[in-house]
Design a protein around this motif. Structure first.
Motif, PDB file in Angstrom:
ATOM      1  N   TYR A  28       0.810  -1.210   0.000  1.00  0.00           N
ATOM      2  CA  TYR A  28       0.000   0.000   0.000  1.00  0.00           C
ATOM      3  C   TYR A  28       0.851   1.272   0.000  1.00  0.00           C
ATOM      4  CZ  TYR A  28      -3.907  -3.095   1.002  1.00  0.00           C
ATOM      5  OH  TYR A  28      -4.851  -4.087   0.916  1.00  0.00           O
ATOM      6  N   PHE A  29       2.025   1.205   0.621  1.00  0.00           N
ATOM      7  CA  PHE A  29       2.893   2.374   0.713  1.00  0.00           C
ATOM      8  C   PHE A  29       4.285   2.046   0.188  1.00  0.00           C
ATOM      9  CE2 PHE A  29      -0.302   3.091   4.025  1.00  0.00           C
ATOM     10  CZ  PHE A  29      -0.736   4.367   3.680  1.00  0.00           C
ATOM     11  N   LEU A  30       4.885   3.011  -0.495  1.00  0.00           N
ATOM     12  CA  LEU A  30       6.227   2.831  -1.032  1.00  0.00           C
ATOM     13  C   LEU A  30       7.239   2.539   0.067  1.00  0.00           C
ATOM     14  CD1 LEU A  30       6.226   5.785  -3.607  1.00  0.00           C
ATOM     15  CD2 LEU A  30       6.163   3.335  -4.153  1.00  0.00           C
ATOM     16  N   GLN A  31       6.996   3.055   1.263  1.00  0.00           N
ATOM     17  CA  GLN A  31       7.966   2.912   2.345  1.00  0.00           C
ATOM     18  C   GLN A  31       8.125   1.466   2.809  1.00  0.00           C
ATOM     19  OE1 GLN A  31       5.621   5.239   2.013  1.00  0.00           O
ATOM     20  NE2 GLN A  31       6.021   7.067   3.240  1.00  0.00           N
ATOM     21  N   ASP A  32       7.120   0.609   2.581  1.00  0.00           N
ATOM     22  CA  ASP A  32       7.284  -0.778   3.014  1.00  0.00           C
ATOM     23  C   ASP A  32       7.878  -1.653   1.907  1.00  0.00           C
ATOM     24  OD1 ASP A  32       5.043  -1.814   1.402  1.00  0.00           O
ATOM     25  OD2 ASP A  32       3.740  -0.865   2.874  1.00  0.00           O
ATOM     26  N   LYS A  40      16.648   8.886   0.328  1.00  0.00           N
ATOM     27  CA  LYS A  40      16.289   9.740  -0.800  1.00  0.00           C
ATOM     28  C   LYS A  40      14.790   9.991  -0.895  1.00  0.00           C
ATOM     29  CE  LYS A  40      20.188   7.975  -3.539  1.00  0.00           C
ATOM     30  NZ  LYS A  40      20.576   7.266  -4.791  1.00  0.00           N
ATOM     31  N   PHE A  41      14.025   9.369  -0.031  1.00  0.00           N
ATOM     32  CA  PHE A  41      12.567   9.424  -0.152  1.00  0.00           C
ATOM     33  C   PHE A  41      12.016  10.695   0.465  1.00  0.00           C
ATOM     34  CE2 PHE A  41       8.208   8.336   1.090  1.00  0.00           C
ATOM     35  CZ  PHE A  41       7.732   7.850  -0.111  1.00  0.00           C
ATOM     36  N   ASN A  42      11.040  11.296  -0.193  1.00  0.00           N
ATOM     37  CA  ASN A  42      10.385  12.510   0.295  1.00  0.00           C
ATOM     38  C   ASN A  42       8.878  12.267   0.302  1.00  0.00           C
ATOM     39  OD1 ASN A  42       9.273  15.050   0.775  1.00  0.00           O
ATOM     40  ND2 ASN A  42      10.755  16.139  -0.486  1.00  0.00           N
ATOM     41  N   PHE A  43       8.320  12.091   1.492  1.00  0.00           N
ATOM     42  CA  PHE A  43       6.891  11.790   1.568  1.00  0.00           C
ATOM     43  C   PHE A  43       6.037  12.950   1.096  1.00  0.00           C
ATOM     44  CE2 PHE A  43       7.429  14.035   5.539  1.00  0.00           C
ATOM     45  CZ  PHE A  43       6.213  14.644   5.786  1.00  0.00           C
ATOM     46  N   LYS A  44       6.570  14.182   1.177  1.00  0.00           N
ATOM     47  CA  LYS A  44       5.777  15.368   0.816  1.00  0.00           C
ATOM     48  C   LYS A  44       5.610  15.498  -0.697  1.00  0.00           C
ATOM     49  CE  LYS A  44       8.335  18.322   3.148  1.00  0.00           C
ATOM     50  NZ  LYS A  44       9.266  17.433   3.893  1.00  0.00           N
ATOM     51  N   THR A  45       6.445  14.847  -1.471  1.00  0.00           N
ATOM     52  CA  THR A  45       6.329  14.922  -2.933  1.00  0.00           C
ATOM     53  C   THR A  45       5.796  13.615  -3.525  1.00  0.00           C
ATOM     54  OG1 THR A  45       8.639  14.230  -3.222  1.00  0.00           O
ATOM     55  CG2 THR A  45       8.211  16.606  -3.096  1.00  0.00           C
TER      56      THR A  45
END
Length: 337
Positions: A28-32, A40-45
């Protein structure tokens, strides 16, 4: 989630013969996803990392009304809870790390080895105070940026992210300040934050992780509710014992047990710290995912009551501050050159 004044799922409440098993529901989420680089990940973008995909529950929505990815996800989670067995529930946890604090500045100034072995045990030095560290101006700006992200992604702005229904905050000043800046100006009716003792950073040795008295928190943040039995003075911090990671995981699991047994809401916010969030992710069987100051990560959690007794990890010895191999005051002098 509360719908029309009624809960749409049942809350597991483990007995002594059972325990709550926590699982991160992946996909469901890129973070998992192991391929996502946290550095390098930016949750705001990236829309909080929510993956653009369809759900088998999309057919339950009105086909004549377009829905955002978040609205379809929220509908999916609601139906997961509605159709789940009585011993299962799903929650979405939004876990936010505080913005930059003065302790972060000090560790950068002196270097991590000297910070760990000497400076972290002081209340401050060189015009910097890090005892229960407050936010720097940079930290406040980071929280303001997260506030703006929420503002532009709430349903009223067409983004469709469900605002958290419950808010839990570490008792350390920098975390409370971050929660207030992030959510306090959004006008969310459900923003009624509760300060939770167990949601704090690793305990002991470092003065930045020693909380202030309850009376101070009440005076400085009168809209925040202290949980029941919240002691006046910090009952957990000691100057000679640094909580190891295994003990922190046990503490975070205890926090999850409390919230999943007593909070029937689905979308929940935690404002906490890097170490605490790392241990929460570990307790949720989530992959390691580092957060920068001001960073945040959402997780879809499945909680299931199972028979038996939870296996407890072996607790490592105290992470007592190491001995300094160089003169820390000399290190500070060199750092200022």
């Amino acid at each position: 989630m509360m719908m029309g004044g009624e809960t749409t799922h049942r809350t597991p409440n483990a007995s002594q013969e059972t325990y709550i098993k926590y699982e991160t529901v992946k996909g469901y989420f890129l973070q998992d996803d192991d391929k996502t680089d946290s550095s390098k990940f930016n949750f705001k973008t990236s829309n909080f990392g929510l993956i653009n995909r369809s759900y088998e529950t999309d057919s339950s929505l009105d086909p004549t009304q377009a829905k955002t990815q978040w609205q379809r996800f929220a509908n999916h989670v609601e139906l997961l809870n509605t159709k789940s067995a009585g011993n299962v529930q799903y929650k979405v946890l939004f876990m936010g790390r505080h913005g930059q604090g003065w302790h972060n500045v000090a560790e950068t100034k002196y270097g991590t080895p000297a910070w760990d072995c000497y400076w972290s045990k002081l209340d401050g030095a060189d015009g910097i105070v890090w005892d229960d560290a407050a936010l720097t101006d940079v930290g406040k700006k980071q929280a303001e940026e997260v506030c703006e992200f929420w503002r532009t992604h709430l349903p009223e702005q067409g983004g469709g992210i469900p605002p958290p229904e419950s808010y839990y905050v570490s008792p350390l000043t920098r975390a409370i300040q971050t929660a207030e800046i992030t959510f306090g100006k959004l006008g969310i009716a459900t923003f009624k934050p509760v300060v939770k003792e167990l949601l704090r950073e690793a305990i002991g040795v470092h003065t930045c992780d020693r909380r202030r008295p309850a009376s101070y928190i009440r005076e400085m943040f009168p809209s925040y509710t202290l949980e029941a039995d919240f002691a006046e003075m910090d009952p957990l911090w000691t100057e000679d014992y640094r909580e190891p990671r295994s003990a922190r995981k046990v503490r975070m699991t205890e926090l999850l047990d409390d919230i999943f047994a007593n909070d029937e809401n689905t979308f929940i916010s935690f404002t906490s710290h890097s170490g605490a969030i790392g241990s929460l992710l570990e307790a949720l069987s989530h992959r390691k995912f580092g957060l920068e100051t001001g960073g945040a990560i959402p997780v879809l959690v499945k909680a299931e009551i199972v028979n038996g007794e939870r296996k407890q990890p072996t607790i490592e010895p105290s992470e007592t501050a190491p001995s300094c191999t160089v003169n820390p005051t000399q290190t500070a002098s060199l750092a200022s050159l």
